[in-house]
Write a protein that holds these residues in place. Sequence first.
Motif, PDB file in Angstrom:
ATOM      1  N   GLU A   1       0.839  -1.204   0.000  1.00  0.00           N
ATOM      2  CA  GLU A   1       0.000   0.000   0.000  1.00  0.00           C
ATOM      3  C   GLU A   1       0.873   1.251   0.000  1.00  0.00           C
ATOM      4  O   GLU A   1       0.605   2.218  -0.707  1.00  0.00           O
ATOM      5  N   TRP A   2       1.934   1.251   0.814  1.00  0.00           N
ATOM      6  CA  TRP A   2       2.851   2.385   0.850  1.00  0.00           C
ATOM      7  C   TRP A   2       3.483   2.620  -0.521  1.00  0.00           C
ATOM      8  O   TRP A   2       3.578   3.753  -0.983  1.00  0.00           O
TER       9      TRP A   2
ATOM     10  N   GLU B   1       2.310   1.815  -3.479  1.00  0.00           N
ATOM     11  CA  GLU B   1       1.304   2.343  -4.407  1.00  0.00           C
ATOM     12  C   GLU B   1       1.051   3.832  -4.169  1.00  0.00           C
ATOM     13  O   GLU B   1       1.004   4.620  -5.111  1.00  0.00           O
ATOM     14  N   ARG B   2       0.924   4.221  -2.904  1.00  0.00           N
ATOM     15  CA  ARG B   2       0.691   5.638  -2.592  1.00  0.00           C
ATOM     16  C   ARG B   2       1.895   6.497  -2.988  1.00  0.00           C
ATOM     17  O   ARG B   2       1.738   7.577  -3.540  1.00  0.00           O
ATOM     18  N   THR B   3       3.088   6.001  -2.691  1.00  0.00           N
ATOM     19  CA  THR B   3       4.308   6.740  -3.032  1.00  0.00           C
ATOM     20  C   THR B   3       4.437   6.894  -4.537  1.00  0.00           C
ATOM     21  O   THR B   3       4.783   7.970  -5.031  1.00  0.00           O
TER      22      THR B   3
END
Length: 123
Positions: A25-26, A28-30
């Motif tokens: 998830e990190w 993808e957000r980054t």
Amino acid sequence: MSDGGDNPLRQLAAAWEAATAVAAEWAERTAAVTSEAFQRTATVTSEAVQKLVSDPAIRTVLEGWRISPLWSRQDCECLCAISHPDDRGVCDHHAVITRRISDQEVPLCAPCAVAQGVAEQSR
């Protein structure tokens, strides 16, 4: 018998699964934020380059300076005493750029090119 909840291997696998989900998830957000920032920067940079290239003063300077390829080693032909008398001794004798002076392309090293620019600005 236990239901397997106390098994250290199962606990490790569950923790690993949770950690990889958080890391994914990190990532993808980054990636999304980085992509958005890059697109904004590219748009602003493109607009700035267009403004610079269309500026007549910048075009005149660009037409007077030429960058020479690295493989075409030339000696600096700057007349240091005349072109930048306040910065004598800066020449490294390895031309990296040429400048049109009186219908001639004059090879210059980087220190002489900078010194000439500074000398011209102070005039």
